[in-house]
Design an enzyme around this catalytic site. Structure first.
Site, PDB file in Angstrom:
ATOM      1  N   GLU A 115       0.832  -1.206   0.000  1.00  0.00           N
ATOM      2  CA  GLU A 115       0.000   0.000   0.000  1.00  0.00           C
ATOM      3  C   GLU A 115       0.867   1.256   0.000  1.00  0.00           C
ATOM      4  O   GLU A 115       0.547   2.240  -0.682  1.00  0.00           O
ATOM      5  CB  GLU A 115      -0.937  -0.027   1.204  1.00  0.00           C
ATOM      6  CG  GLU A 115      -2.021  -1.082   1.076  1.00  0.00           C
ATOM      7  CD  GLU A 115      -2.894  -1.203   2.315  1.00  0.00           C
ATOM      8  OE1 GLU A 115      -4.095  -1.456   2.155  1.00  0.00           O
ATOM      9  OE2 GLU A 115      -2.363  -1.044   3.442  1.00  0.00           O
ATOM     10  N   GLU A 135      -4.121  -9.557   3.564  1.00  0.00           N
ATOM     11  CA  GLU A 135      -4.954  -9.235   4.728  1.00  0.00           C
ATOM     12  C   GLU A 135      -6.113 -10.200   4.939  1.00  0.00           C
ATOM     13  O   GLU A 135      -6.475 -10.520   6.086  1.00  0.00           O
ATOM     14  CB  GLU A 135      -5.487  -7.794   4.597  1.00  0.00           C
ATOM     15  CG  GLU A 135      -4.478  -6.717   4.922  1.00  0.00           C
ATOM     16  CD  GLU A 135      -3.574  -6.358   3.755  1.00  0.00           C
ATOM     17  OE1 GLU A 135      -2.842  -5.370   3.853  1.00  0.00           O
ATOM     18  OE2 GLU A 135      -3.608  -7.076   2.724  1.00  0.00           O
TER      19      GLU A 135
END
Length: 259
Positions: A115, A135
């Site tokens: 990210e 995730e």
């Protein structure tokens, strides 16, 4: 080389500011100190007309960044989400800084590490690096910008990454358009600095304009049209626009003033 926060060092290469996460023992995972340090450095870079480009990298060859430090997270570490530094980090990771950013992925980037890397405008990767958003394997989802990866790669590939949580190679990242260059591990920084210097040679206002407009065109076309009118009025009337034309006619390198 200067330590600007625990776990973060910086160095200058003329107009290029290199920020390096320096936590190899933790695979360069993000804790509060590193996150705030990156955010503070990003804000300083925007205020410093001598800094034209930021290069983001990590120490070692195992990881660019392994994402959030889960040990610190589990221990309840306060990362200061309401601070100016955290806001600066968020703007960088969303690609909203006015200063161009080159990512030098010396190793793998997963979770929050990927990210963060998505905030870079150009990404150079080690041929040994892996990239992923795992995730969902941990009962979470990539809430720090990972769900917008479909603005950088085809939506089918974005869904594959986010739904399976499985990593991809640097070579596949290149094929998908996520990575700009895949090089041998010992060539990552040299290649990233080459990109940075080529960018830094250009007019600062023009760079800020194209960075914002190209990114907006992918996410908010209507807003991009509005900002196009603004940037056209600012850039085309600037002293740098006049300098660019004069330098071209006089067959010399332009001297940019940033206005």
């Amino acid at each position: 080389m200067t330590t600007v926060a625990e776990g973060l060092v910086e160095e200058r290469h003329g107009p290029v500011l290199v920020l390096r996460i320096d936590r190899p023992e933790a695979r360069n995972a993000l804790n509060g100190a590193v996150l705030r340090g990156i955010g503070a450095a990003a804000l300083r870079a925007e205020e410093d007309p001598e800094i034209r480009v930021i290069v983001l990298t990590g120490t070692g060859d195992r990881a660019f960044c392994a994402g959030m430090d889960l040990r610190a997270f589990a221990a309840g570490e306060d990362i200061g989400t309401d601070s100016a530094e955290a806001a600066g980090y968020a703007r960088l990771s969303k690609g909203e800084l006015s200063v161009p950013v080159v990512g030098a992925a010396n190793g793998s980037a997963v979770g929050g590490g990927l990210e963060l890397l998505l905030g870079a405008d150009i990404i150079v990767a080690s041929s040994e690096a892996k990239f992923g958003l795992p995730e969902v394997k941990r009962g979470l989802f990539p809430a720090g910008g990972g769900t917008s990866i479909g603005t950088r790669i085809p939506v089918g590939a974005a869904l594959e990454l986010t739904l399976t949580g499985d990593p991809i190679s640097a070579q596949r990242g290149y094929a998908l358009g996520l990575i700009n260059a895949v090089v041998a591990p010992d060539q990552v920084m040299d290649t990233a600095l080459d990109y940075a210097r080529r960018i830094a040679a250009n007019a600062p206002l023009g760079l800020s304009a194209v960075k914002e407009l190209v990114r907006l065109a992918q996410s908010d076309a209507e807003r991009a049209e509005e900002r196009l009118s603004y940037w056209q009025s600012v850039v085309f009337a600037s002293n740098d626009a006049k300098e660019g034309a004069a330098a071209f006619m006089e067959k010399r390198a332009p001297v940019w003033q940033g206005g």
